[in-house]
Design an enzyme around this catalytic site. Structure first.
Site, PDB file in Angstrom:
ATOM      1  N   ASN A 100       1.301  -1.221  -0.197  1.00 19.56           N
ATOM      2  CA  ASN A 100       0.088   0.139  -0.135  1.00 19.56           C
ATOM      3  C   ASN A 100       0.981   1.071   0.080  1.00 19.56           C
ATOM      4  O   ASN A 100       1.566   1.699   1.140  1.00 19.56           O
ATOM      5  CB  ASN A 100      -1.186   0.045   1.067  1.00 19.56           C
ATOM      6  CG  ASN A 100      -1.374   1.336   1.475  1.00 19.56           C
ATOM      7  OD1 ASN A 100      -1.870   1.998   0.339  1.00 19.56           O
ATOM      8  ND2 ASN A 100      -2.705   1.268   2.318  1.00 19.56           N
ATOM      9  N   ARG A 154     -12.094  16.180   7.600  1.00 15.01           N
ATOM     10  CA  ARG A 154     -12.580  16.382   6.423  1.00 15.01           C
ATOM     11  C   ARG A 154     -14.450  16.641   6.852  1.00 15.01           C
ATOM     12  O   ARG A 154     -14.532  16.246   7.425  1.00 15.01           O
ATOM     13  CB  ARG A 154     -12.577  15.736   5.631  1.00 15.01           C
ATOM     14  CG  ARG A 154     -11.158  15.060   4.523  1.00 15.01           C
ATOM     15  CD  ARG A 154     -11.783  13.805   4.039  1.00 15.01           C
ATOM     16  NE  ARG A 154     -10.077  13.280   4.038  1.00 15.01           N
ATOM     17  CZ  ARG A 154     -10.344  11.757   3.737  1.00 15.01           C
ATOM     18  NH1 ARG A 154     -11.182  11.120   3.448  1.00 15.01           N
ATOM     19  NH2 ARG A 154      -8.771  11.121   3.088  1.00 15.01           N
ATOM     20  N   ARG A 206      -3.224  -2.000  -3.084  1.00 13.10           N
ATOM     21  CA  ARG A 206      -3.695  -1.715  -2.941  1.00 13.10           C
ATOM     22  C   ARG A 206      -4.108  -0.043  -4.153  1.00 13.10           C
ATOM     23  O   ARG A 206      -2.939   0.267  -4.211  1.00 13.10           O
ATOM     24  CB  ARG A 206      -4.024  -1.114  -1.598  1.00 13.10           C
ATOM     25  CG  ARG A 206      -5.108   0.004  -2.032  1.00 13.10           C
ATOM     26  CD  ARG A 206      -5.021   0.573  -0.633  1.00 13.10           C
ATOM     27  NE  ARG A 206      -5.809   1.637   0.009  1.00 13.10           N
ATOM     28  CZ  ARG A 206      -5.948   2.721   0.496  1.00 13.10           C
ATOM     29  NH1 ARG A 206      -4.745   3.538   0.963  1.00 13.10           N
ATOM     30  NH2 ARG A 206      -6.888   3.731   0.699  1.00 13.10           N
ATOM     31  N   HIS A 252     -13.178   3.191   0.473  1.00 12.78           N
ATOM     32  CA  HIS A 252     -12.967   1.915   1.767  1.00 12.78           C
ATOM     33  C   HIS A 252     -13.445   0.967   1.443  1.00 12.78           C
ATOM     34  O   HIS A 252     -14.445  -0.059   1.811  1.00 12.78           O
ATOM     35  CB  HIS A 252     -13.887   2.285   3.326  1.00 12.78           C
ATOM     36  CG  HIS A 252     -13.431   3.841   3.471  1.00 12.78           C
ATOM     37  ND1 HIS A 252     -13.738   4.533   3.695  1.00 12.78           N
ATOM     38  CD2 HIS A 252     -11.551   3.776   3.925  1.00 12.78           C
ATOM     39  CE1 HIS A 252     -13.071   5.514   5.058  1.00 12.78           C
ATOM     40  NE2 HIS A 252     -11.331   4.578   4.420  1.00 12.78           N
ATOM     41  N   GLU A 285      -8.493  -4.708   5.254  1.00 12.75           N
ATOM     42  CA  GLU A 285      -8.056  -4.507   4.352  1.00 12.75           C
ATOM     43  C   GLU A 285      -7.215  -5.416   3.436  1.00 12.75           C
ATOM     44  O   GLU A 285      -7.182  -5.846   2.103  1.00 12.75           O
ATOM     45  CB  GLU A 285      -7.799  -3.421   4.036  1.00 12.75           C
ATOM     46  CG  GLU A 285      -9.134  -2.261   4.330  1.00 12.75           C
ATOM     47  CD  GLU A 285      -9.020  -0.296   3.946  1.00 12.75           C
ATOM     48  OE1 GLU A 285      -8.893  -0.245   3.078  1.00 12.75           O
ATOM     49  OE2 GLU A 285      -8.690  -0.365   5.523  1.00 12.75           O
TER      50      GLU A 285
END
Ligand code: AMP
Length: 421
Positions: free
Chosen positions: A7, A248, A98, A187, A393
């Site tokens: 990743n 955010r 990823r 996601h 993940e």
């Protein structure tokens, strides 16, 4: 087989070595042999870490100037006679990467061919902050491991099954046709994994369930997963839409943007920084983007932190209602991510107003949910089951790598509901 999962971010490479196979996936016995990463790539004090179960964590500080050197260092430590877990790099039979954005091109994980690589390159315009680093990592790893298959697993692919009514913005249609401006969602690997695990935890069939998955970490998103397919999700064209996050803002009246730009005389870069870095929990509370610190500030009586907490949880509750409506019901609500897995308070506040929907928490179960374990936190008899499932993940990426190579990778495209072109 041993799969290396990579990743790659702008200044970091995270990795895991996972032993898996189709049989191990079926029996749920695949396992992580090692995990770690390189941080601060490009600086003189880059940090390499390696964690192997049962051993003391290893770390070293040295200058690692670019991604290829980082992957090289990772391979070297993996075969180190004392610290490593492999006798030779040839034990790595495949690499799973990823990839953040697959646009509308990729509705599944795929073997990386020159055409696939060109397709990922075309998606750079959609994720200029992510895809270039993912590609850099891919090229570095392929240069060092040229004789094994490399597989791309996209954050967006799982949400490609969304119907057009969920992903088209009410903007001039031309913007969708010319620039691909639509909702993509992110996601995806996490939502998919968590939905599968929820069905398994409850001993039910995924394709008979309506599940709402809440991935609450530094980035936060929710998905409505009906019969194993994502039918809606809160993140949109970018990961900015939807829930309140660490820094955010999530959903916003878009008219605020030109207004605040004019009033505060902001540049585009300043506006972007405001929305992505100075908003969310941090912006509202003035305390921190970190939920642990927000909770501590709430305890100390900070009104702003309490308000930030309320806004955060209220939006989750609202989306649960929306997704129950979108799916015509809900069987299970699952929490994951650093906040979802650990914050007793967030889970309690988000679910409390939902008794009308049939979701009732068991206070004891919620408070004492075992860390890092899958568990049910609703009370017996709750019509909607509420669960906690730690996300993984990297495990999905390793599993998809095996599935692609075994020719059994599902696709999440939904051509029958696609928007007209
Ligand atoms: P992630 O991005 O999934 O690593 O999640 C990071 C978020 O999880 C941060 O906001 C952390 O404060 C939050 N988090 C981690 N542990 C806890 C905890 N024990 N209680 C509340 N929040 C936590």
């Amino acid at each position: 087989m041993k799969v290396l999962v990579l990743n790659c971010g702008s200044s970091s490479v995270k990795f895991q070595v996972i032993e898996t196979s189709l049989e191990m996936i079926e029996a749920d016995t695949d396992r992580t042999l090692a995990r770690g990463g390189v941080e601060k790539i490009g600086l003189s004090d880059s940090r390499l870490t390696l964690d192997v179960e049962g051993r003391k964590p290893y770390q070293e500080i040295s200058e690692i100037l670019e991604h290829r050197a980082a992957v090289e260092r990772i391979l070297k430590i993996l075969v180190h006679p004392e610290h490593g877990v492999l006798a030779d790099v040839s034990e790595i039979e495949a690499v799973g990467h990823r990839m953040v954005h697959g646009g509308e091109k990729f509705a599944s994980s795929v073997l990386i061919t020159p055409e696939v690589e060109a397709g990922i390159e075309e998606c750079v315009v959609l994720a200029p902050l992510h895809n270039p680093h993912n590609l850099r990592g891919l090229r570095a790893a392929r240069g060092l491991l040229p004789n094994v298959p490399h597989i791309a697993v996209f954050d967006t692919a799982f949400h490609q099954s969304m119907p057009a009514r969920a992903y088209i913005y009410a903007l001039p249609y031309d913007l969708y046709l010319r620039h691909g401006i639509r909702r993509y969602g992110f996601h995806g690997t996490s939502h998919r994994y968590v939905a599968i695990r929820t069905a398994r935890l409850l001993g039910r069939k995924l394709d008979e369930m309506k599940i709402i998955t809440c991935h609450l970490g530094n980035g936060c998103s929710m998905a409505a997963v009906a019969r194993g397919r994502s039918v809606d999700t809160t993140m949109g064209f970018t990961p900015l839409e939807g829930l309140v996050m660490g820094t955010r803002c999530g959903d916003l009246d878009p008219a605020i943007l030109p207004w605040v730009m004019a009033m505060e005389e902001l540049t585009l870069a300043q506006l972007n920084a405001m929305l992505n870095k100075h908003s969310g929990l941090y912006g509202m509370s003035g305390v921190s983007s970190d939920m642990r610190e927000i909770e501590a500030a709430c305890e100390r009586g900070s009104r702003r932190a309490q308000l930030a907490m309320e806004v955060f949880c209220y939006r989750i509750t609202k989306y649960i209602g929306a997704y129950a409506a979108a799916m015509g019901g809900v069987d299970a609500i699952t929490f994951t991510g650093g906040i979802g897995e650990n914050s007793v308070k967030v889970r309690a506040m988000a679910i409390a107003p939902l008794t009308f929907l049939g979701a009732e928490l068991d206070g004891e179960r919620n408070t004492h949910a075992p860390r890092g374990k899958e568990c049910v936190i609703s009370r017996d008899g709750s019509r909607v089951v509420v669960a906690v499932v730690p996300t993984n993940e990297e495990r999905v990426i390793a599993r998809d790598t095996v599935r692609v190579l075994g020719g059994v990778m599902p696709s999440f495209a939904a051509p029958e509901t696609a928007a007209p072109r």
